[in-house]
Design a protein around this motif. Structure first.
Motif, PDB file in Angstrom:
ATOM      1  N   PHE A   1      28.791   8.024  -9.287  1.00  0.00           N
ATOM      2  CA  PHE A   1      29.372   6.792  -9.177  1.00  0.00           C
ATOM      3  C   PHE A   1      28.001   5.814  -8.803  1.00  0.00           C
ATOM      4  O   PHE A   1      28.248   4.670  -9.319  1.00  0.00           O
ATOM      5  N   ARG A   2      27.356   5.949  -7.982  1.00  0.00           N
ATOM      6  CA  ARG A   2      26.114   5.156  -7.626  1.00  0.00           C
ATOM      7  C   ARG A   2      25.197   4.883  -9.005  1.00  0.00           C
ATOM      8  O   ARG A   2      24.890   3.720  -9.238  1.00  0.00           O
ATOM      9  N   ARG A   3      25.123   6.094  -9.751  1.00  0.00           N
ATOM     10  CA  ARG A   3      24.320   5.679 -10.926  1.00  0.00           C
ATOM     11  C   ARG A   3      25.231   4.970 -12.109  1.00  0.00           C
ATOM     12  O   ARG A   3      24.498   4.240 -12.823  1.00  0.00           O
ATOM     13  N   LEU A   4      26.480   5.166 -11.946  1.00  0.00           N
ATOM     14  CA  LEU A   4      27.333   4.223 -12.854  1.00  0.00           C
ATOM     15  C   LEU A   4      27.350   2.848 -12.562  1.00  0.00           C
ATOM     16  O   LEU A   4      27.273   1.956 -13.378  1.00  0.00           O
ATOM     17  N   GLU A   5      27.303   2.434 -11.166  1.00  0.00           N
ATOM     18  CA  GLU A   5      26.930   1.123 -10.886  1.00  0.00           C
ATOM     19  C   GLU A   5      26.021   0.624 -11.327  1.00  0.00           C
ATOM     20  O   GLU A   5      25.697  -0.824 -11.496  1.00  0.00           O
TER      21      GLU A   5
ATOM     22  N   LEU B   1      32.415  -4.070 -15.222  1.00  0.00           N
ATOM     23  CA  LEU B   1      31.319  -3.587 -16.128  1.00  0.00           C
ATOM     24  C   LEU B   1      31.660  -3.811 -17.547  1.00  0.00           C
ATOM     25  O   LEU B   1      30.843  -3.885 -18.324  1.00  0.00           O
ATOM     26  N   LEU B   2      32.844  -3.324 -17.808  1.00  0.00           N
ATOM     27  CA  LEU B   2      33.113  -3.321 -19.302  1.00  0.00           C
ATOM     28  C   LEU B   2      33.653  -4.895 -19.924  1.00  0.00           C
ATOM     29  O   LEU B   2      34.258  -5.325 -19.103  1.00  0.00           O
ATOM     30  N   PRO B   3      33.280  -5.087 -20.922  1.00  0.00           N
ATOM     31  CA  PRO B   3      33.763  -6.408 -21.487  1.00  0.00           C
ATOM     32  C   PRO B   3      35.295  -6.391 -22.032  1.00  0.00           C
ATOM     33  O   PRO B   3      35.580  -6.389 -23.311  1.00  0.00           O
ATOM     34  N   LEU B   4      36.128  -6.558 -21.132  1.00  0.00           N
ATOM     35  CA  LEU B   4      37.431  -6.326 -21.367  1.00  0.00           C
ATOM     36  C   LEU B   4      37.950  -7.126 -22.501  1.00  0.00           C
ATOM     37  O   LEU B   4      38.858  -6.726 -23.392  1.00  0.00           O
ATOM     38  N   GLU B   5      37.636  -8.480 -22.726  1.00  0.00           N
ATOM     39  CA  GLU B   5      38.148  -9.416 -23.695  1.00  0.00           C
ATOM     40  C   GLU B   5      37.801  -8.928 -24.937  1.00  0.00           C
ATOM     41  O   GLU B   5      38.443  -8.800 -25.977  1.00  0.00           O
TER      42      GLU B   5
END
Length: 165
Positions: free
Chosen positions: A25-29, A57-61
């Motif tokens: 999780f830390r690396r994902l952050e 983190l993800l460009p949801l739009e």
């Protein structure tokens, strides 16, 4: 610090029964690609943390630009594939990740829409709220792929579709 060494160490730790979730999780952050590893949990609090991070983190739009027939090859679809990884694991957490499922139902990447409906098929209809039901109806009406449209219709009628996962 080396990813190859980290992955080998994490695999060894897992074999020894050491929980490595927090390190993934830390690396994902930090922007590394470990969505699959952090979603391999039975802990709903951890999943909530992953979902919150995905929303930042993800460009949801960009991921919900409308249904298309894109198959998602290449680096342009990296975020769509990450969304798919998360949505796929939500089948084990009914009611969680609604915002991401709503996005997946409007994705140009056909696999996102397919994974979203398979996840919803795993959930009891009681886990669906009005927003999910309305989004499914809209997605079904706008779906350009005939086979996926038929599966959406089946799910809306409470009928099973092929492999639910």
């Amino acid at each position: 610090h080396d990813n190859g060494t980290f992955v080998l160490s994490a695999q060894a730790a897992s074999y020894l029964g050491i929980d490595t979730w927090q390190e993934y999780f830390r690396r994902l952050e930090k922007g590394e690609e470990y969505w699959s590893q952090v979603m391999k949990t039975e802990d709903s609090e951890r999943v909530s943390r992953v979902l919150a991070l995905a929303r930042t983190l993800l460009p949801l739009e960009d991921l919900s630009s409308g249904p298309g027939l894109e198959i998602g090859r290449g680096t342009l679809f990296k975020d769509h594939r990450n969304l798919d990884t998360i949505i796929n694991e939500l089948c084990r957490f009914p009611g969680m990740g609604e915002a991401l499922i709503l996005i997946a139902l409007k994705s140009p990447f056909i696999q996102n829409r397919l994974t979203a409906i398979k996840t919803l098929a795993h959930w009891s209809p009681t886990a669906w709220n009005t927003a999910i039901l309305d989004a499914m109806k809209t997605a079904c009406a706008n779906e350009p792929d005939d086979a996926l449209k038929q599966d959406m219709k089946k799910i809306l009628l409470g009928k099973p579709i092929g492999d639910k996962k």
